[in-house]
Design a protein around this motif. Sequence first.
Motif, PDB file in Angstrom:
ATOM      1  N   SER A 133       0.477  -1.432   0.042  1.00  0.00           N
ATOM      2  CA  SER A 133       0.055  -0.151   0.124  1.00  0.00           C
ATOM      3  C   SER A 133       0.933   1.284   0.277  1.00  0.00           C
ATOM      4  O   SER A 133       1.828   1.108   0.338  1.00  0.00           O
ATOM      5  N   SER A 134       0.220   2.122  -0.905  1.00  0.00           N
ATOM      6  CA  SER A 134       0.973   3.517  -0.636  1.00  0.00           C
ATOM      7  C   SER A 134       1.526   4.210   0.368  1.00  0.00           C
ATOM      8  O   SER A 134       1.809   5.772   0.696  1.00  0.00           O
ATOM      9  N   GLY A 135       0.440   3.906   1.367  1.00  0.00           N
ATOM     10  CA  GLY A 135       0.773   4.628   2.425  1.00  0.00           C
ATOM     11  C   GLY A 135       0.942   4.159   3.666  1.00  0.00           C
ATOM     12  O   GLY A 135       1.351   2.170   3.399  1.00  0.00           O
ATOM     13  N   LEU A 140      -7.869  22.423  11.947  1.00  0.00           N
ATOM     14  CA  LEU A 140      -8.955  21.619  11.360  1.00  0.00           C
ATOM     15  C   LEU A 140      -9.445  20.748  13.062  1.00  0.00           C
ATOM     16  O   LEU A 140      -8.986  19.961  13.957  1.00  0.00           O
ATOM     17  N   THR A 141     -10.316  21.466  12.865  1.00  0.00           N
ATOM     18  CA  THR A 141     -11.245  21.312  13.884  1.00  0.00           C
ATOM     19  C   THR A 141     -12.761  20.004  14.171  1.00  0.00           C
ATOM     20  O   THR A 141     -12.668  19.086  14.851  1.00  0.00           O
ATOM     21  N   ARG A 142     -12.687  19.736  12.885  1.00  0.00           N
ATOM     22  CA  ARG A 142     -13.851  18.195  13.199  1.00  0.00           C
ATOM     23  C   ARG A 142     -12.973  17.164  12.361  1.00  0.00           C
ATOM     24  O   ARG A 142     -11.456  17.049  12.083  1.00  0.00           O
ATOM     25  N   PRO A 143     -13.018  16.087  13.553  1.00  0.00           N
ATOM     26  CA  PRO A 143     -11.655  14.934  13.438  1.00  0.00           C
ATOM     27  C   PRO A 143     -12.429  13.932  12.219  1.00  0.00           C
ATOM     28  O   PRO A 143     -10.967  13.224  12.370  1.00  0.00           O
ATOM     29  N   LYS A 144     -12.843  14.568  11.289  1.00  0.00           N
ATOM     30  CA  LYS A 144     -13.197  13.782  10.038  1.00  0.00           C
ATOM     31  C   LYS A 144     -11.617  14.573   9.101  1.00  0.00           C
ATOM     32  O   LYS A 144     -11.193  13.912   8.466  1.00  0.00           O
ATOM     33  N   ASP A 145     -11.996  15.719   9.303  1.00  0.00           N
ATOM     34  CA  ASP A 145     -10.218  16.230   8.657  1.00  0.00           C
ATOM     35  C   ASP A 145      -9.101  16.086   9.149  1.00  0.00           C
ATOM     36  O   ASP A 145      -8.433  15.939   8.314  1.00  0.00           O
ATOM     37  N   ARG A 146      -9.703  15.999  10.305  1.00  0.00           N
ATOM     38  CA  ARG A 146      -7.884  15.337  10.967  1.00  0.00           C
ATOM     39  C   ARG A 146      -7.428  13.500  10.279  1.00  0.00           C
ATOM     40  O   ARG A 146      -6.414  13.817   9.980  1.00  0.00           O
ATOM     41  N   THR A 147      -8.405  13.066  10.329  1.00  0.00           N
ATOM     42  CA  THR A 147      -8.715  11.735  10.007  1.00  0.00           C
ATOM     43  C   THR A 147      -7.912  11.979   8.468  1.00  0.00           C
ATOM     44  O   THR A 147      -7.271  10.767   8.350  1.00  0.00           O
ATOM     45  N   LYS A 148      -8.252  12.692   7.762  1.00  0.00           N
ATOM     46  CA  LYS A 148      -8.525  12.972   6.115  1.00  0.00           C
ATOM     47  C   LYS A 148      -7.134  13.242   5.520  1.00  0.00           C
ATOM     48  O   LYS A 148      -6.150  12.799   5.028  1.00  0.00           O
ATOM     49  N   ALA A 149      -6.073  13.983   6.529  1.00  0.00           N
ATOM     50  CA  ALA A 149      -4.816  15.249   7.210  1.00  0.00           C
ATOM     51  C   ALA A 149      -4.041  13.475   7.527  1.00  0.00           C
ATOM     52  O   ALA A 149      -3.138  14.056   6.606  1.00  0.00           O
ATOM     53  N   ILE A 150      -4.218  13.128   8.397  1.00  0.00           N
ATOM     54  CA  ILE A 150      -3.659  11.957   8.580  1.00  0.00           C
ATOM     55  C   ILE A 150      -3.250  11.175   7.677  1.00  0.00           C
ATOM     56  O   ILE A 150      -2.352  10.362   7.328  1.00  0.00           O
ATOM     57  N   ASN A 151      -4.305  10.390   6.730  1.00  0.00           N
ATOM     58  CA  ASN A 151      -4.074   9.848   6.178  1.00  0.00           C
ATOM     59  C   ASN A 151      -3.320  10.265   4.522  1.00  0.00           C
ATOM     60  O   ASN A 151      -2.454  10.206   3.621  1.00  0.00           O
ATOM     61  N   GLN A 152      -3.739  11.739   4.207  1.00  0.00           N
ATOM     62  CA  GLN A 152      -3.276  12.154   3.539  1.00  0.00           C
ATOM     63  C   GLN A 152      -0.865  12.275   3.841  1.00  0.00           C
ATOM     64  O   GLN A 152      -0.411  11.771   3.041  1.00  0.00           O
ATOM     65  N   ILE A 153      -0.770  12.511   5.017  1.00  0.00           N
ATOM     66  CA  ILE A 153       0.423  12.037   5.254  1.00  0.00           C
ATOM     67  C   ILE A 153       1.418  10.877   5.273  1.00  0.00           C
ATOM     68  O   ILE A 153       1.885  10.441   4.825  1.00  0.00           O
ATOM     69  N   SER A 154       0.258   9.271   5.408  1.00  0.00           N
ATOM     70  CA  SER A 154       1.051   8.895   5.145  1.00  0.00           C
ATOM     71  C   SER A 154       1.344   8.241   3.568  1.00  0.00           C
ATOM     72  O   SER A 154       1.957   7.297   3.370  1.00  0.00           O
ATOM     73  N   LEU A 155       0.639   9.065   2.848  1.00  0.00           N
ATOM     74  CA  LEU A 155       1.223   9.266   1.794  1.00  0.00           C
ATOM     75  C   LEU A 155       2.101   9.891   0.970  1.00  0.00           C
ATOM     76  O   LEU A 155       2.519   9.670   0.005  1.00  0.00           O
ATOM     77  N   LEU A 156       3.405  10.748   2.147  1.00  0.00           N
ATOM     78  CA  LEU A 156       3.908  11.175   1.779  1.00  0.00           C
ATOM     79  C   LEU A 156       4.949  10.516   0.950  1.00  0.00           C
ATOM     80  O   LEU A 156       5.934  11.112  -0.352  1.00  0.00           O
ATOM     81  N   GLN A 157       5.417   9.494   0.918  1.00  0.00           N
ATOM     82  CA  GLN A 157       6.720   8.335   0.577  1.00  0.00           C
ATOM     83  C   GLN A 157       5.782   8.638  -0.598  1.00  0.00           C
ATOM     84  O   GLN A 157       7.058   8.843  -1.749  1.00  0.00           O
ATOM     85  N   SER A 158       5.403   8.759  -1.490  1.00  0.00           N
ATOM     86  CA  SER A 158       4.023   7.891  -3.020  1.00  0.00           C
ATOM     87  C   SER A 158       4.347   9.398  -3.456  1.00  0.00           C
ATOM     88  O   SER A 158       5.045   9.314  -5.255  1.00  0.00           O
TER      89      SER A 158
END
Length: 368
Positions: free
Chosen positions: A5-7, A107-125
């Motif tokens: 997986s890329s993440g 990022l106040t909403r938990p949904k936005d923070r979860t999305k941001a963390i998933n984007q950070i996991s794609l840093l290598q790709s």
Amino acid sequence: MAFFSSGSRALVEILTGLQSAERPMPVDHTLFEFGSIRYHLQASITDSENIYLSISTPSLSYEASPSSGLPEITLQETRKMYHKFAEIIEPAKEGYTLTLRLNFSGLTRPKDRTKAINQISLLQSVILSSQLKDMLASLGSSGTMKLVYNQRDPFFVSKTPVKINAIFPMRFRDDTDLAIASSFFQELQDLGSTSSFSRAPRCSWSPIPPPELRGEYVHHLTTNGGFVSFDILARHVKGRRAARTSWILLNFQSYVKYHIKCTRSYIQSRMRKRLEIMTEVIDDAKFRGNDESRKKLQVRKRSKRRSIKFARAKKLQKGFIAVIDKIKRLRLRIRVKGLDRFRRHCQCFPVLKLTMAQRKEQKYQKLE
């Protein structure tokens, strides 16, 4: 076993734990992942809002990539994707190629923070795909470049005005691995030519090097598994597809090895299961054979007993016949040898001689 997986799941778990913690907690982690990728996460109690993330990725080609830091196109892609919650720190941490300062307080909403963390996991790709874009741009309208994402399995990228060819020399140590891989490449080539996969990159497999690799060193082209090529068109690297396409190409050889290991494991499990079934059949046959032999012995014993009984019966029958013959003889006239001689010498009592007529007239009385 490689995780394709890329993440990065490790980054997601650590960052999620930091965001869900009730109290600020210090963090200092160093992570290693497949493909010589190294992460460093650092957070302190005094500065709990900021998390420092450093990453070290292998250079795809030392000839095209500059020796100091990442190319400018990689930095631009990173700023564009993470500008809402991340900032590039220059210079990067010693021993790493890029350092980011993460701040999720906006990022106040938990949904936005979860999305941001998933984007950070794609840093290598993101970094690897931007490097690949930069190298392809340096080739101009045409050219061929060797990529060394994995030192043991380098591959080539050839660029033409119409398409980009990714060429993988395949090498295998075991004949069994070679047979499984050859079957896999043939099936991949056949499926790529069907209408169901018309939009996917076209795959071709050849035992000889393609024309794009003319002029390369011989030891780079010495293989026993042939050459697998993918035709990458403009729609495959458009927008967000570029990162995913580059990640798939970089991990294709590792995926082939993973597929071979899984296939061998499946075949061996089927063979073990088949061996167990055959062993059970043989054991059942042995048990049945013992039962049959026991039954045969019992039958033999029974037949022997019957023969003995039959011989005894015959013997008894002979004895019975002899007794009957003796009884028959008793019905005849009883003749005592020497009785006349005794009568002549001893005139004690007279012995009457009866004729046949007298015998018939003579009547015997039954003694009570």
